[in-house]
Design an enzyme around this catalytic site. Structure first.
Site, PDB file in Angstrom:
ATOM      1  N   GLU A  22      -8.749  14.277 -15.337  1.00  0.00           N
ATOM      2  CA  GLU A  22      -7.427  13.913 -14.633  1.00  0.00           C
ATOM      3  C   GLU A  22      -7.492  12.745 -13.866  1.00  0.00           C
ATOM      4  OE1 GLU A  22      -4.638  17.754 -14.174  1.00  0.00           O
ATOM      5  OE2 GLU A  22      -5.117  17.339 -12.109  1.00  0.00           O
ATOM      6  N   CYS A  23      -6.965  11.302 -14.431  1.00  0.00           N
ATOM      7  CA  CYS A  23      -7.043   9.644 -13.835  1.00  0.00           C
ATOM      8  C   CYS A  23      -8.042   9.901 -13.484  1.00  0.00           C
ATOM      9  CB  CYS A  23      -6.021  10.211 -12.588  1.00  0.00           C
ATOM     10  SG  CYS A  23      -5.719   8.646 -11.267  1.00  0.00           S
TER      11      CYS A  23
END
Length: 453
Positions: free
Chosen positions: A342-343
């Protein structure tokens, strides 16, 4: 839940009319000051924020946890509060820091996921922090309006912040007395303590540990000297008993996924500070042995790793150091088990970040921009992956100033806002979308099942 199971947990929500009034200053200082008195304090944060809970955890000595109806659903908010306040030991008081202004929530949804919404869900009184710069009697009118806007939200007291002088404080106290709202503390403009900030908020605790300890100590001193702690405790004790059962990660994932316990490596350290405490709890409940790996320092994945979770953080700040750890980058590039990113994890798995070589597992480059992408998202899984199946709906949020080129792969991870996002490549699921697995615990179970396979 029987009446005998109800828990009279003292608790209060620290809120404000808007961002920048001093919620984090007061909430963190309260946690640290009450802990100094020998109380066990449970720290919580409304919304998806990862950074404030780091300071809360440092102040309280136990994990800072998030309460966000958008990410986990309304019905899980109070159970998650009870779980957090009872883990690892029952707390004497829970302090919940709000987000933005008291009534600010998901855009266009009439205050959904706002501080006021969470205060109603957990039946807690509100301690309002009020920036009194350039305000006199109008401060009372502002508090009166906030109180009237939603009568179900009980504003039980005010902490005056950035007070200019004793005369200014007396004027404010008199005005608030007229509307029956007690003042529980007053902080002068010269006394306020602040922590260094970055483009997305405060600098995370893990990046400046010694300085963070000093800041939290100073906040404890500040609150102890300016806030009536006995009055705060009295207010917290007016909260109604919690009658919901505590959230249980084992129940949420349906128990262990198998008889073996695969090793799941979860990224940590200064470059990967964005994570929810419930993620590792769910993975453990699903049968994994969770081991932390620091991409800045560890030369290889932990021995026996069968799956990897790369959460969020500020990899752009540490791009050169991440790049310099070539052995771990090579290990991740060759790893053939399931990976969820994530990210920050998305950026780390690409070819490069701001020109610095990364893992090269995904075919994209990433760079900083001048534009902040921030907000809640209602996403649909585009295809199958180790954690999602096509068509599943997940609520998450975005929080970044970087972009990838391309923005998604041939097999995107998600579709939201009428566009495709992220990458599903082999057993890798990567995107900018942050999710809270307490809202969809099947992701943890599926990851462990994939690790076992």
């Amino acid at each position: 839940m029987t009446p005998a199971d109800a828990w009279a947990l003292p608790r209060l929500v620290v809120a404000a009319p808007a961002s920048g009034h001093g919620k984090t200053t007061v909430a963190t200082g309260l946690l640290a000051a009450l802990r100094r008195q020998g109380l066990t304090v449970s720290p919580h944060k409304v919304g998806p924020d990862y950074i404030d809970p780091g300071y809360h955890a440092l102040a309280a000595g136990r994990p800072g946890r998030n309460l966000d109806p958008w990410l986990v659903g309304e019905d899980r908010v109070a159970p998650l509060l009870r779980h957090g306040a009872s883990t690892p030991t029952p707390a004497d008081i829970a302090v919940i820091e709000g987000v933005m202004g008291l009534h600010d929530g998901a855009v266009g949804r009439r205050g959904y996921a706002s501080t006021a919404h969470v205060a109603r869900l957990i039946e807690a009184p509100v301690l309002l922090v009020l920036d009194t710069t350039a305000q006199g009697r109008s401060a009372a009118a502002l508090v009166l309006g906030l109180r009237a806007f939603d009568p179900e939200v009980r504003i039980g007291g005010v902490v005056l912040n950035r007070v200019g002088s004793p005369r200014h404080e007396a004027l404010l106290r008199d005005a608030l007395a007229e509307i029956g709202v007690p003042v529980l503390g007053a902080v002068t403009r010269t006394a306020e303590v602040t922590a260094p900030s970055r483009h997305l908020g405060l600098v995370p605790v893990a990046e400046r540990a010694p300085e963070s300890v000093a800041v939290v100590d100073a906040l404890a001193d500040l609150v102890t000297s300016t806030v009536d702690l006995d009055a705060v405790l009295d207010l917290a004790r007016t909260a109604a008993p919690l009658t919901v059962a505590a959230w249980d990660p084992t129940v949420a994932v349906g128990g262990p996924a198998g008889s073996t316990r695969p090793v799941v490596a979860v990224a940590g350290g200064p470059a990967f500070t964005f994570s929810y405490a419930e993620t590792t709890e769910l993975l453990t409940a699903a049968g994994a042995d969770v081991v932390t790996v620091d991409p800045l320092r560890d030369p290889a994945l932990p021995s026996g790793t069968r799956a990897v979770v790369l959460g969020g953080g500020f990899p752009e700040v540490h791009a050169e150091a991440l790049s310099a750890n070539a052995s771990l980058r090579a290990d991740l590039a060759a790893f053939d088990g399931p990976v969820v990113a994530e990210c920050a994890g998305l950026l780390y798995l690409g070819r490069s970040l701001e020109g610095a070589p990364m893992c090269g597992r995904l075919d994209h480059t990433a760079r900083m921009t001048g534009r902040l992408t921030l907000g809640y998202r209602d996403a649909v899984a585009v295809g199958d992956s180790p954690v999602h199946v096509v068509g599943e709906r997940v609520r998450g949020h975005e929080f970044h100033r970087t972009v990838t080129d391309p923005g998604h792969g041939e097999r995107p991870a998600w579709r939201f806002d009428d566009a495709d996002h992220g990458f599903v490549t082999g057993q890798v699921h990567a995107s900018y979308l942050h999710t809270h697995w307490a809202g969809h615990p099947y992701a943890a179970r599926r990851l462990v099942e994939a690790a076992i396979r």
